[in-house]
Write a protein that holds these residues in place. Structure first.
Motif, mmCIF file in Angstrom:
data_model
loop_
_atom_site.group_PDB
_atom_site.id
_atom_site.type_symbol
_atom_site.label_atom_id
_atom_site.label_comp_id
_atom_site.label_asym_id
_atom_site.label_seq_id
_atom_site.Cartn_x
_atom_site.Cartn_y
_atom_site.Cartn_z
ATOM 1 N N ARG A 288 -109.279 6.864 -39.073
ATOM 2 C CA ARG A 288 -107.768 6.550 -38.865
ATOM 3 C C ARG A 288 -107.321 7.377 -37.822
ATOM 4 N NH1 ARG A 288 -104.531 7.882 -43.710
ATOM 5 N NH2 ARG A 288 -105.732 6.287 -44.702
ATOM 6 N N PRO A 289 -107.691 8.682 -37.424
ATOM 7 C CA PRO A 289 -107.344 9.484 -36.410
ATOM 8 C C PRO A 289 -107.709 8.856 -35.052
ATOM 9 C CG PRO A 289 -108.272 10.949 -37.983
ATOM 10 C CD PRO A 289 -108.494 9.688 -38.596
ATOM 11 N N ILE A 290 -108.822 8.421 -35.125
ATOM 12 C CA ILE A 290 -109.359 7.859 -33.692
ATOM 13 C C ILE A 290 -108.441 6.463 -33.475
ATOM 14 C CG2 ILE A 290 -111.256 6.551 -32.704
ATOM 15 C CD1 ILE A 290 -113.037 8.158 -34.682
ATOM 16 N N ARG A 291 -108.287 5.762 -34.373
ATOM 17 C CA ARG A 291 -107.557 4.527 -34.200
ATOM 18 C C ARG A 291 -105.851 4.994 -33.740
ATOM 19 N NH1 ARG A 291 -107.745 -0.290 -38.345
ATOM 20 N NH2 ARG A 291 -108.916 -1.519 -37.413
ATOM 21 N N ALA A 292 -105.671 6.185 -34.189
ATOM 22 C CA ALA A 292 -104.122 6.336 -34.031
ATOM 23 C C ALA A 292 -103.933 6.884 -32.677
ATOM 24 C CB ALA A 292 -103.591 7.274 -35.095
ATOM 25 N N VAL A 293 -105.039 7.490 -32.147
ATOM 26 C CA VAL A 293 -105.056 8.200 -31.098
ATOM 27 C C VAL A 293 -105.457 7.368 -29.912
ATOM 28 C CG1 VAL A 293 -106.099 10.292 -29.582
ATOM 29 C CG2 VAL A 293 -105.446 10.526 -32.015
ATOM 30 N N TRP B 57 -102.920 6.122 -27.199
ATOM 31 C CA TRP B 57 -102.407 7.104 -26.402
ATOM 32 C C TRP B 57 -103.402 7.305 -25.215
ATOM 33 C CZ3 TRP B 57 -97.427 8.994 -27.031
ATOM 34 C CH2 TRP B 57 -96.851 8.604 -28.319
ATOM 35 N N ILE B 58 -104.677 7.487 -25.842
ATOM 36 C CA ILE B 58 -105.550 7.871 -24.774
ATOM 37 C C ILE B 58 -105.930 6.642 -23.596
ATOM 38 C CG2 ILE B 58 -108.071 8.443 -24.379
ATOM 39 C CD1 ILE B 58 -107.261 10.569 -26.078
ATOM 40 N N LEU C 99 -103.538 7.588 -15.175
ATOM 41 C CA LEU C 99 -104.068 8.821 -14.450
ATOM 42 C C LEU C 99 -104.607 7.841 -13.291
ATOM 43 C CD1 LEU C 99 -105.514 11.179 -16.887
ATOM 44 C CD2 LEU C 99 -103.375 11.463 -15.514
ATOM 45 N N VAL C 100 -105.297 6.877 -13.652
ATOM 46 C CA VAL C 100 -106.175 6.041 -12.427
ATOM 47 C C VAL C 100 -105.334 5.153 -11.671
ATOM 48 C CG1 VAL C 100 -108.303 6.406 -13.602
ATOM 49 C CG2 VAL C 100 -106.947 4.243 -13.842
ATOM 50 N N LEU C 101 -104.177 4.471 -12.071
ATOM 51 C CA LEU C 101 -103.313 3.652 -11.543
ATOM 52 C C LEU C 101 -103.125 3.760 -10.034
ATOM 53 C CD1 LEU C 101 -100.605 1.911 -13.694
ATOM 54 C CD2 LEU C 101 -102.314 0.836 -12.597
ATOM 55 N N THR D 41 -93.617 12.067 -19.535
ATOM 56 C CA THR D 41 -93.679 10.785 -20.249
ATOM 57 C C THR D 41 -94.191 10.879 -21.414
ATOM 58 O OG1 THR D 41 -93.366 9.735 -18.354
ATOM 59 C CG2 THR D 41 -93.895 8.095 -20.218
ATOM 60 N N LEU D 42 -95.698 11.535 -21.130
ATOM 61 C CA LEU D 42 -96.381 11.718 -22.420
ATOM 62 C C LEU D 42 -95.858 12.779 -23.529
ATOM 63 C CD1 LEU D 42 -99.263 11.271 -23.763
ATOM 64 C CD2 LEU D 42 -100.137 13.203 -22.606
ATOM 65 N N ILE D 43 -95.299 13.804 -22.918
ATOM 66 C CA ILE D 43 -94.818 14.953 -23.915
ATOM 67 C C ILE D 43 -93.386 14.080 -24.619
ATOM 68 C CG2 ILE D 43 -93.435 16.775 -24.007
ATOM 69 C CD1 ILE D 43 -95.005 17.788 -21.435
#
Lengths: 250, 439
Positions: free
Chosen positions: B20-25, B28-29, B36-38, B196-198
């Motif tokens: 679950r944590p991986i799926r939730a994160v 976002w990642i 970051l790369v755009l 934006t992330l915060i």
């Protein structure tokens, strides 16, 4: 658990020129199961709305033990330990069954308007919600949107939400209306179990339920109490028979 | 077979909890990595220069994501239709501009968006107190009034709002906490990404708190909320004030990025944009407004270069979404979830393709009609020549109009037929999945 007593003193309510509640004085003893009956339009639901603060009274007093309720908004009355259900099911239809119960628990558990607690981490709160879920037999429907439940299930959820906050005075407005016989029996057993030791006031049309469950019955006709007493006395009361029970038998 | 089922369940459940944590994160990642790369994807490596236009547009997307998400705290989470959300965005922007102009600047540049947020919070607490006294239509009308009030104030109080020319500023007046030189657009872009992330994390967190859940509850049933002990007006007031905080952060970023704030930043069209972004993206899920903000900003930046009538397309898109897909793009994507999980997406490929053909015809017909109309009324007066997709029809002859109109009308009829066929397949698929699902 200290159940409170509920007192009504000459309560009146007018909508425009029409007086709907015409001077109701009623005492509901602590821990009593009290049924409110009467023909359609007698003002039973209006009386509920006055007690629970949904409508303001025109005149008169409502008190829970020594605390005046008639000047309070509904959420304050609820926080004092008086909780009610609605004749027309009133739930949070887009939230899950579990979320509905958890919302009903929040205030009594002291969370207030917190925007810093994470709900999923509140173990005691979540366990309490799970226990409620078991109490109303909806564990299997835990994550379903409440609006998608069957009618009887929604009624059960509503009763669960009504008792969730640990209220000691419970007002149930026709909890079994629209249910089949078996559903009614299950609902009554559940109400009996969940309101044990609490002060209960309920509106009910099903006379079997009323005479089975209530310690005291009050008959309301055209906004006035015409009789109040134990089931046997009410059954024998001539005025009641004429105004209500007789009319149904005929 | 039934007897074998209960046994593997505990392990399966444990695995689900572990994942679950991986799926939730993960989303976002993924979003962060893309952000970051755009700018580097559009960099001209022969000259070693960034694509300033694209970097600025991506930065604008970031601010609009914050803005749209904060709007959805009202619209989606609390069921409040507000027409004054830009007021808090713009006010945050003005405050940051003034902070930057008061040399020496006491707040480091990296923290200025937060200062904008605090100002937005202050103002939304004042106006929120007024607006949340009422519900539904009355609430919407009060917010409309607040929006009008703010625009009038922006024009009247020259000293603070700078009238029609606005307040200009220089972000290099402020010191950087980390010694970054913000002369470069790329540095500003990464500051926007960080905030934006915060802000997005903050708003996501709020959804899972007692306040966030009670905001949902008051949305679903105002009265019931009172009878579980909550004052719905207080719930909405706090929610409204907090949404102003995040709008103010977005406004602060705007001020830093553009170094000018005009009354456009508090104006009704921007408030309308918040509604547009949230609704087109989808108010029912957290990611919806993010999608909407990206799409609308791209249309505003990209389409406006291509066409004078770009607002017509945005307006039409809004109308189509509200009527055909009220759950927004996120809602459409979510509806496909069970199909994807069942591995049946392929079944929809042909029906989708069959809809795409008339869809393209309708779109082409529409674009020709709009552009020819726009040319006949504005473009010709500017002395331009008309050309679209390599065609250069004579706008003053009847034939191109008839062809475009006929194509548009026939396309719609065809599209409706294909649509019916599509939904027949869709319904079949859904019933099949429901029947196969374990009870």
């Amino acid at each position: 658990m200290n159940a409170p007593a509920l007192h009504l003193r000459d309560v009146r309510k007018s909508f425009g020129p029409t007086e709907v509640i015409r001077g109701v004085t009623l005492d509901i003893a602590a821990g009593e199961r009290h049924a409110l009956i009467g023909p359609n339009g007698a003002g039973k639901t209006t009386l509920f709305n006055l007690i629970s603060g949904r409508f303001p009274v025109t005149s008169g007093q409502v008190a829970l033990d020594d605390t005046r309720l008639d000047t309070m908004p509904p959420h304050r009355i609820n926080r004092l330990g008086l909780s009610r259900s609605f004749q027309i099911t009133s739930i949070f239809h887009r939230l899950s069954v579990f979320e509905n119960l958890r919302c009903a628990l929040l205030w009594s558990r002291g969370y207030r308007y917190s925007f810093w607690h994470t709900l999923t981490r509140q173990t005691a709160l979540n366990e309490a919600a799970e226990r409620l879920l078991e109490d109303i037999d909806l564990t299997a429907r835990r994550d379903i949107q409440a609006g998608l439940l069957s009618y009887a299930e929604q009624r059960a959820l509503e009763i669960g939400m009504t008792i969730a906050g640990g209220a000691t005075a419970i007002l149930l407005d026709e909890p079994t209306a629209g249910m089949s016989n078996t559903e009614t029996e299950a609902a009554i057993a559940m109400i009996r179990r969940l309101t044990d030791g609490k002060t209960l006031l309920m509106v009910e049309h099903d006379m079997r339920v009323v005479f089975d469950l209530a310690d005291t019955i009050t008959v309301l006709v055209y906004g006035q109490v015409i009789a109040s007493g134990p089931p046997a006395a009410i059954r024998a009361n001539r005025a009641v028979q004429e105004a209500y029970l007789g009319a149904e038998a005929a | 077979m039934t007897a074998a089922v209960p046994r593997p369940r505990p392990t399966a459940m444990r695995a689900a909890t572990r994942n679950r944590p991986i799926r939730a994160v993960a989303p976002w990642i993924a979003m962060l990595l893309i952000a970051l790369v755009l700018p580097w994807l559009f960099r001209d490596y022969t000259t070693g220069r960034d694509n300033g236009f694209m970097t600025a547009m991506f930065g604008q997307m970031g601010m609009m994501i914050v803005f749209a998400l904060s709007y959805n705290m009202l619209m989606g989470e609390a069921g409040l239709l507000s027409f004054c959300h830009a007021v808090f965005f713009g006010f945050g922007g003005y405050c940051v501009a003034h902070l930057l102009n008061a040399v020496p600047v006491v707040v480091p540049l990296e923290l200025l968006p937060l200062a904008g947020g605090v100002c937005g919070l202050g103002l939304s607490a004042v106006f929120g107190g007024m607006a949340t006294k009422q519900r539904t239509t009355a609430f919407a009308m009060i917010t409309f009034g607040i929006g009008e009030l703010a625009v009038t104030a922006a024009i009247m109080f020259q000293h603070f709002f700078g009238g029609e020319s606005g307040i200009t500023t220089d972000r290099q007046n402020a010191a950087s906490l980390f010694g970054v030189n913000y002369a470069h657009g790329l540095a500003v872009y990464y500051l926007i990404v960080a905030w934006t992330l915060i802000a997005a994390l903050g708003m996501f967190y709020l959804r899972g708190t007692p306040l966030g859940r009670m905001a949902n509850a008051c949305r679903d049933n105002y009265e019931r909320a009172q009878f579980v002990g909550y004052d719905p007006r207080m719930v909405r007031f706090i929610q409204f004030a907090l949404s102003g905080l995040f709008a103010g952060i977005g406004g602060g970023l705007y001020s830093i990025a553009y170094e000018i704030v005009t009354y456009d930043a508090v104006n009704a069209p921007l408030s309308g944009n918040a509604l547009l972004m949230a609704f087109i993206g989808g108010v029912g899920s957290f990611g919806g407004p993010v999608i909407g903000a990206i799409l609308i900003t791209a249309l505003q930046s990209g389409l406006s270069l291509m066409s004078n009538s770009w607002l017509v397309y945005v307006g039409l898109l809004f109308i189509v979404m509200v009527t055909v897909a009220p759950t927004g793009i996120a809602g459409i994507l979510r509806a496909h979830g069970p199909i994807v999980r069942a591995g049946r997406l392929g079944t929809l490929a042909i029906p989708y393709l069959r809809m795409a053909v008339p869809g393209l015809i309708v779109l082409t017909g529409l674009v020709f009609l709009v552009e020819m109309l726009s040319f006949a009324t504005i473009g010709a007066a500017e002395g331009k020549t008309f050309s679209l997709f390599g065609f250069a029809p004579n706008v003053y002859a009847p034939m191109p109009w008839i062809v475009a109109l006929a194509g548009f009308a026939a396309g719609i009829v065809w599209l409706r037929l294909e649509g019916q066929r599509f939904f027949a397949v869709w319904d079949d698929l859904m019933t099949g999945l429901a029947a196969a699902a374990p009870r």
